[in-house]
Scaffold this motif. Structure first.
Motif, short mmCIF file in Angstrom:
data_model
loop_
_atom_site.label_atom_id
_atom_site.label_comp_id
_atom_site.label_asym_id
_atom_site.label_seq_id
_atom_site.Cartn_x
_atom_site.Cartn_y
_atom_site.Cartn_z
N SER A 558 0.85 -1.19 0.00
CA SER A 558 0.00 0.00 0.00
C SER A 558 0.88 1.24 0.00
O SER A 558 2.02 1.21 0.48
CB SER A 558 -0.92 0.00 1.23
N LEU A 559 0.33 2.35 -0.53
CA LEU A 559 1.04 3.63 -0.48
C LEU A 559 0.58 4.47 0.70
O LEU A 559 1.39 5.08 1.40
CB LEU A 559 0.79 4.42 -1.78
N LEU A 560 -0.73 4.51 0.94
CA LEU A 560 -1.26 5.40 1.97
C LEU A 560 -1.02 4.89 3.38
O LEU A 560 -0.80 5.68 4.31
CB LEU A 560 -2.76 5.62 1.75
N VAL A 561 -1.05 3.58 3.58
CA VAL A 561 -0.81 3.04 4.93
C VAL A 561 0.59 3.39 5.44
O VAL A 561 0.74 3.84 6.58
CB VAL A 561 -1.05 1.52 4.95
N ARG A 627 -3.45 -7.59 10.56
CA ARG A 627 -4.72 -8.32 10.67
C ARG A 627 -5.82 -7.63 9.87
O ARG A 627 -6.68 -8.27 9.26
CB ARG A 627 -5.13 -8.45 12.13
N MET A 628 -5.78 -6.28 9.83
CA MET A 628 -6.76 -5.55 9.02
C MET A 628 -6.62 -5.93 7.55
O MET A 628 -7.61 -6.18 6.86
CB MET A 628 -6.57 -4.04 9.19
N ARG A 629 -5.40 -5.97 7.07
CA ARG A 629 -5.18 -6.30 5.66
C ARG A 629 -5.57 -7.75 5.36
O ARG A 629 -6.15 -8.05 4.32
CB ARG A 629 -3.72 -6.07 5.28
N GLU A 630 -5.25 -8.64 6.30
CA GLU A 630 -5.60 -10.05 6.10
C GLU A 630 -7.10 -10.22 5.93
O GLU A 630 -7.56 -10.93 5.03
CB GLU A 630 -5.09 -10.85 7.31
N ASP A 631 -7.87 -9.57 6.78
CA ASP A 631 -9.33 -9.69 6.67
C ASP A 631 -9.86 -8.98 5.43
O ASP A 631 -10.83 -9.44 4.80
CB ASP A 631 -9.99 -9.10 7.93
N PHE A 632 -9.25 -7.86 5.06
CA PHE A 632 -9.68 -7.14 3.85
C PHE A 632 -9.43 -7.99 2.61
O PHE A 632 -10.30 -8.07 1.73
CB PHE A 632 -8.93 -5.81 3.75
N VAL A 633 -8.28 -8.62 2.55
CA VAL A 633 -7.95 -9.47 1.40
C VAL A 633 -8.91 -10.64 1.29
O VAL A 633 -9.24 -11.11 0.19
CB VAL A 633 -6.48 -9.96 1.51
N HIS A 634 -9.41 -11.12 2.44
CA HIS A 634 -10.31 -12.27 2.43
C HIS A 634 -11.78 -11.89 2.38
O HIS A 634 -12.65 -12.69 2.77
CB HIS A 634 -10.03 -13.16 3.65
N GLY A 635 -12.08 -10.68 1.92
CA GLY A 635 -13.45 -10.37 1.56
C GLY A 635 -14.19 -9.40 2.45
O GLY A 635 -15.31 -8.99 2.10
N LYS A 636 -13.65 -9.03 3.60
CA LYS A 636 -14.36 -8.09 4.45
C LYS A 636 -14.24 -6.68 3.91
O LYS A 636 -13.28 -6.35 3.21
CB LYS A 636 -13.82 -8.15 5.88
N GLY A 706 -10.97 3.99 3.75
CA GLY A 706 -11.73 2.92 3.11
C GLY A 706 -10.84 2.05 2.22
O GLY A 706 -9.69 1.76 2.54
N ASP A 707 -11.37 1.66 1.06
CA ASP A 707 -10.63 0.78 0.15
C ASP A 707 -9.36 1.45 -0.38
O ASP A 707 -8.40 0.76 -0.75
CB ASP A 707 -11.51 0.38 -1.04
N ARG A 708 -9.34 2.77 -0.40
CA ARG A 708 -8.16 3.48 -0.93
C ARG A 708 -6.92 3.23 -0.09
O ARG A 708 -5.79 3.39 -0.57
CB ARG A 708 -8.44 4.98 -0.99
N ALA A 709 -7.10 2.83 1.16
CA ALA A 709 -5.95 2.57 2.03
C ALA A 709 -5.06 1.46 1.47
O ALA A 709 -3.85 1.44 1.71
CB ALA A 709 -6.42 2.20 3.43
N TRP A 710 -5.66 0.54 0.70
CA TRP A 710 -4.91 -0.64 0.24
C TRP A 710 -4.54 -0.55 -1.24
O TRP A 710 -4.18 -1.55 -1.85
CB TRP A 710 -5.75 -1.90 0.48
N TRP A 711 -4.57 0.65 -1.78
CA TRP A 711 -4.25 0.80 -3.20
C TRP A 711 -2.73 0.87 -3.40
O TRP A 711 -2.01 1.51 -2.64
CB TRP A 711 -4.88 2.06 -3.76
N LEU A 712 -2.26 0.17 -4.42
CA LEU A 712 -0.85 0.18 -4.80
C LEU A 712 -0.78 0.01 -6.32
O LEU A 712 -1.41 -0.90 -6.88
CB LEU A 712 -0.08 -0.95 -4.12
N PRO A 713 -0.07 0.89 -7.01
CA PRO A 713 0.04 0.74 -8.48
C PRO A 713 0.54 -0.65 -8.85
O PRO A 713 1.42 -1.21 -8.18
CB PRO A 713 1.06 1.83 -8.86
#
Length: 742
Positions: A558-561, A627-636, A706-713
């Motif tokens: 991620s860039l923003l995190v 843990r936040m990223r793990e749950d986000f990747v798995h659909g939450k 939100g979802d933008r937190a996990w954005w990476l080119p």
């Protein structure tokens, strides 16, 4: 990495007797090496390349008799004018004779011969010259010096030996054990099991014991400053307990999810252990990065602390799983042991073998009504007000930061009642603060004639310089090529006016031809060290912030995190500096920490604090956000993932922070103001970062992004290596396995 650590954890449990035996051997061997190879620590802070250090090196080469440590014995007669009487002169003469015959002393100067007597005839200063530097003065020599003047004291005179020769090593006693006791209580409350708490504490103590023993064994070959072992102990103990806590906590949750002990340990080391390795690596890199500042004593301090942190990581991922193997299910509270056993049997009956269960399914039994989940929901619901209040509060705490002043420790801020403080106060009382921070001007010419011609010019310039109280007559080396002049300021060693005076003197004597004129002395050395450290601080801060962004980008893709984490770290540092300045420099609430006299902060505290807090801040960032990223990747959803990450990690991070605060806070009770300020700043920094930044502002910002937190080119995602800190590779490995491979 997670798969490798998974195998390491299972292997350590299977061969637990061998692992424990090996670590005990390491501890014993390191202890024996420390006992036989330990060398002395240094109490001075040299700075190669500075003018003051060049002057000392020149004196050591051309005027050895004047290059040793100096002592100043302050004498106070029972009444005014008594020094002028024959009886008073006899008392002083006996004192001078006694001082000149002390072991390690070259000679003592009679104050009547040099005019070191106050006009009222009540105070006198006896200058004592030692043959060696302060670090080479033995404890026996220092003790003999401190006891000089017994006969004069018996007659009602005050005799206070002081000076740079009194520098010594801070003592570690029972006060900091209070921090360890509090940490043990936190572990017991967190785990609800004496076995789990005791095993975690034992693991950390073995690690810090091995690390400290190895450090002392190396001290025979590498010179350590007196504060380096204290810092290593402080940091090694804190992270050792925390890292063991993280792995034990994950292991317990795995047991509650029905995994057998071996599998539970393997997954704990593969997941939580991966985070421990990364967190430890960030601390080590930050501490080792102090070497880029190119300040020898700071480099040694950083490497010493980095060494103990490295040992703490190794112990956590090898010895801890072995000890957990001995404990079995006793690491769980008694009421939960039967539940864990029933879950394991049920899992086997339904052909859901432990190896078939994905890592993502662990911790599914978490109670959603627990405080961590409720706090996360509250923070994410009122995220904008939370962010604004947090930023405003930290900004207010940071207000004193611009007023921060740095200096090396001096006798004026030593503990009340200590020999150095008594001598300093008595000298200030009789002669003024300037006599406690004398400057020394070295004049070196190619020939005796050149030196003799330069000395009068230098003396005249010094006498005309503002804030100079007196200039002592020059002392010449045996060959006449080097002269030493004493300069007494009107102000104390740590006053801003004295710092200005140092620069004024160097500017005024810079035009002397045919001779080198260099300013030195303890006060000048302290000013040079402080200025060089202040100049290096922005560079090091930029290095640390850049490193944090890069490392977290690797971990969270991620860039923003990473940017958010770096900004949070800067908030922590600013607020910590502000509180420390307010208490230790400005004196607000100083009584609460047992501080006798406020004064400038120790020169290396800010840069050291940045390095340590960076590593610790990344600890909490990784354990919560991974843990936040793990749950986000798995659909939450982003909000659900934020709440889940906080809910699962809040309890452990809270316990870890309380433990660190307790360990660091234990050092606040030491009398040494340097160690006191270090312990206070680290404890406050951890409290701010864990509870205000990571557990309050971070989830609020993550929810806002939100979802933008996990954005990476995509191109950057392909370019970055995959460190697998969250166990994606381990999850694939476990899902591909069949029961026959167990």
């Amino acid at each position: 990495m997670a798969t490798l650590l998974y195998r390491l954890g299972r292997g350590a449990l299977r061969r637990r007797r061998l692992v424990v035996a090996l670590w005990l051997v390491v501890l014993v061997v390191a202890g024996l090496a420390a006992a036989t190879l330990r060398g002395p620590t240094a109490s001075n802070f040299t700075m190669p390349g500075t003018e003051s250090q060049r002057a000392l090196d020149l004196l050591a080469e051309q005027f050895p008799a004047a290059s040793g440590a100096t002592g100043t014995i302050t004498v106070k007669a029972p009444a005014d004018g008594q020094l002028a009487t024959p009886q008073g002169q006899a008392v002083v003469q006996e004192l001078v004779q006694q001082a000149s015959t002390l072991p390690g002393v070259v000679g003592a100067v009679n104050p009547f011969q040099v005019g070191a007597v106050t006009p009222n005839g009540r105070y006198a200063l006896v200058q004592v010259q030692f043959a060696t530097g302060g670090d080479d003065v033995t404890d026996a020599q220092r003790t003999a010096y401190e006891q000089v003047g017994a006969s004069a004291k018996a007659q009602g005179w005050q005799v206070a030996p002081g000076g740079e020769v009194l520098g010594g090593e801070p003592e570690i006693g029972s006060t900091e054990a209070l921090g360890v006791l509090v940490a043990a209580i936190v572990l017991i409350i967190t785990f609800g099991s004496l076995v789990a708490a005791g095993m975690t504490m034992l693991n950390a103590l073995i690690g810090v014991g091995a690390g400290m023993a190895g450090l002392f064994a190396l001290s025979g070959a590498v010179q350590l400053t007196s504060t380096a072992p204290i810092l290593a102990l402080m940091l090694g103990l804190a992270v050792g307990i925390d890292y063991s806590l993280f792995i034990t906590s994950r292991h317990r949750q795995n047991l509650l999810d029905g995994l057998p002990p071996e599998e539970a340990v393997g997954r704990a080391v593969g997941t939580a252990g991966s985070a421990v390795v990364f967190a430890g690596a960030t601390v080590v890199i930050a501490l080792a990065g102090l070497a880029v500042v190119d300040i020898p004593f700071l480099t040694v301090m950083g490497l010493a602390a980095a060494g103990t942190v490295t040992v703490a990581v190794l112990v956590a991922i090898t010895l801890q799983p072995a000890l957990l193997g001995f404990a079995g299910r006793r690491v769980l509270p008694r009421r939960l042991r039967a539940v864990a056993t029933d879950d394991t049997v049920a899992a086997a009956d339904h052909h859901t073998n432990a190896t078939d269960r994905p890592v993502a399914e662990t911790a599914t039994t978490e109670d959603q009504s627990r405080f961590g989940f409720r706090w996360a929901r509250l923070v994410t619901r009122f995220r904008v007000p939370v962010i604004l209040v947090g930023l405003l509060g930290l900004g207010l705490l940071a207000l004193p930061t611009p007023d921060m002043r740095l200096a090396l420790p001096g006798a004026a801020t030593a503990a009340v009642g200590s020999p150095a403080r008594v001598a300093n106060d008595l000298t200030t009382e009789g002669f003024g603060a300037g006599f406690t921070g004398r400057l020394a001007v070295v004049v070196a010419g190619d020939t005796p004639q050149a030196t003799s011609a330069a000395v009068p010019q230098v003396t005249a310039l010094l006498q005309r310089t503002e804030n100079v109280l007196a200039v002592a007559p020059a002392q010449l080396s045996p060959d006449g090529r080097t002269a030493l002049l004493g300069v007494i300021p009107k102000t104390g060693p740590t006053d801003e006016a004295t710092e200005t005076l140092v620069h004024d003197i160097r500017g005024s004597v810079g035009g002397i031809r045919d001779a080198d004129v260099l300013l030195t002395g303890v006060t000048a050395i302290g000013i040079d060290v402080s200025e060089k450290l202040s100049d290096a601080l922005p560079i090091y801060l930029l290095l640390v912030v850049g490193l944090s962004v890069l490392l977290l980008m690797l971990v969270f893709r991620s860039l923003l995190v990473p940017v958010k984490a770096a900004l949070g770290f800067l908030l922590t540092v600013a607020a910590t500096f502000g509180i420390t300045v307010a208490v230790f420099q400005q004196g607000h609430l100083a009584d609460l920490v047992g501080l006798d006299t406020p004064g400038p902060l120790i020169s290396f505290l800010p840069i050291l604090l940045i390095g340590i807090l960076f590593g610790l801040a990344m600890d909490y960032e990784v354990f919560l956000v991974s843990r936040m990223r793990e749950d986000f990747v798995h659909g939450k959803s982003a909000r659900q993932a934020t709440i889940s990450g906080m809910g699962h990690g809040a309890r452990v991070v809270t316990a870890a922070a309380l433990i660190m605060i307790s360990v660091f806070g234990g050092f606040v009770f030491l009398e040494d103001p340097v160690i006191k300020s270090m312990g206070f700043a680290l404890a406050i920094g951890v409290a701010i970062d864990a509870f205000v930044v990571r557990m309050t502002i971070v989830p609020a910002v993550m929810s806002l992004l939100g979802d933008r937190a996990w954005w990476l080119p995509s191109w950057l995602n392909r370019a970055l290596p995959n460190v697998d800190i969250e166990g994606e590779g381990l999850r694939t490995h476990l899902e591909d396995r069949t029961p026959t491979h167990v």
